[in-house]
Design an enzyme around this catalytic site. Structure first.
Site, PDB file in Angstrom:
ATOM      1  CB  THR A  80      -0.828   0.024   1.307  1.00  0.00           C
ATOM      2  OG1 THR A  80      -1.632  -1.128   1.315  1.00  0.00           O
ATOM      3  CG2 THR A  80      -1.672   1.276   1.415  1.00  0.00           C
ATOM      4  CG  ASP A 129      -5.198  -0.343   6.338  1.00  0.00           C
ATOM      5  OD1 ASP A 129      -5.130  -1.269   5.495  1.00  0.00           O
ATOM      6  OD2 ASP A 129      -4.255   0.433   6.563  1.00  0.00           O
TER       7      ASP A 129
HETATM    8  N1  GLY Z   1      -3.188  -2.167   3.883  1.00  0.00           N
HETATM    9  C1  GLY Z   1      -3.860  -2.639   2.756  1.00  0.00           C
HETATM   10  C2  GLY Z   1      -4.918  -3.592   3.017  1.00  0.00           C
HETATM   11  O1  GLY Z   1      -4.900  -4.307   4.004  1.00  0.00           O
HETATM   12  O2  GLY Z   1      -5.806  -3.694   2.186  1.00  0.00           O
END
Ligand code: GLY
Length: 325
Positions: free
Chosen positions: A187, A218
């Site tokens: 991410t 998240d």
């Molecule tokens: N941090 C990215 C996800 O868990 O979708």
């Protein structure tokens, strides 16, 4: 990827994201010479994303505001098909659908988010459009896609030859197990501080590889993947979204900084809060980066392997984060 290729491949005309500073509402006196600047701008991003960081950093140096600079920066990785965790070329869900999540938050505390969007590469720009052109904060799935098409985004096949091949290989076993990501990307969370000293941030992802259809992590959840309070600071998360959501990690970090913790102390406390809930050594990665209004920066992760990128004074650095394990 060469910049020219990126411009050609981008489905969203760069006029929408790298427009001249005056179009973006920056004061013209903020452009150009360092002497005219009120503040030395900087960018921090999760993972090693030098090109994205440089695009954002140079935009800031030219007087572009923090949010527009961050959206322009992450757009590079959203269009980079070598990056299998963000944008086009991101890993699909178990059924082969690439669904993207993103959010943005600016220095006024305004925010926008899109969840589980298909066929649209530049979801960070789309999240900004939700913030600026709808009465809502979040649009999800088909509604977000419809809104994108209405805004003139070009629909694209996000599953590339390579990501399809990897998915087909995964299907042979189909053993779904979220993995610790110690690669050089995941991410992308990006925090920008502009020449006015204002903070904004962006978070964009294709989410967990081979997730259940409809799963959202998240990254597009304001307070979890990203939070900005321009009086205090900002934070962004990467890693296993389920664990970030359970502790509302980015909001937690900003609130800890409000109480006086440095960005480093706040990131460490937020990671420790996750780790303490586990029985033994966690089998997942979570990492945060944060900054405060003094320009201090912090980062921390559950496992080693996480690094963040920092652009300041025309210099890009990739900095290894400390970790619990
Ligand atoms: N941090 C990215 C996800 O868990 O979708």
């Amino acid at each position: 990827m060469k910049r020219r290729n990126f411009l050609n491949q981008s489905s969203l005309g760069m006029t929408s994201i790298l427009v001249a500073p005056h179009v973006m509402g920056c004061s013209s006196k903020a452009q150009g010479s360092a002497a005219a600047r009120k503040n030395s701008p900087y960018v921090i991003s999760t993972w090693n994303v030098a090109e994205a960081n440089s695009i954002a950093g140079k935009a800031l140096e030219n007087g572009v505001n923090a949010l527009d600079a961050a959206v322009a920066g992450v757009a590079f990785e959203e269009a980079n098909i070598q990056n299998t965790t963000v944008g086009k070329g991101g890993a699909p869900d178990r059924d082969g659908n690439v669904t993207l999540d993103a959010c943005v938050m600016n220095h006024h505390g305004d925010c926008g988010a899109v969840l589980a969007v298909e066929n649209i590469t530049h979801v960070a720009a789309l999240a900004k459009d939700v913030m600026e052109h709808t009465p809502h904060v979040i649009l999800a799935g088909a509604g977000a896609r419809k809104f994108a098409l209405e805004r003139g985004y070009t629909p694209e096949e996000l599953l590339t030859e390579s990501s399809r091949k990897d998915w087909k290989k995964w299907l042979e076993k189909g053993n779904y197990q979220p993995e610790i990501n110690v690669e050089n990307h995941d991410t992308i969370g990006m925090l920008c501080c502009d020449t006015e000293g204002n903070l904004s941030g962006v978070c964009t992802t294709s989410g967990l590889a081979y997730k259940m259809q409809g799963r959202v992590g998240d990254s597009p959840i304001i307070g979890s993947g990203l939070y900005i309070d321009n009086e205090v600071g900002g934070a962004v998360a990467t890693g296993l979204g389920e664990e970030v959501i359970k502790t509302v990690g980015s909001f937690l970090i900003v609130e800890l900084m409000r109480q006086g913790r440095t960005p480093q102390q706040a990131c460490e406390e937020a990671v420790q809060r996750i780790v303490k809930k586990q029985q033994g050594k966690p089998d997942f990665q979570v990492a945060y980066v944060a900054t405060n209004k003094k320009g201090q920066v912090g980062a921390f992760s559950v496992h080693s392997g996480f690094s963040y990128s920092m652009y300041k004074d025309q210099t890009n650095q990739n900095i290894k984060s400390n970790s619990v394990f």
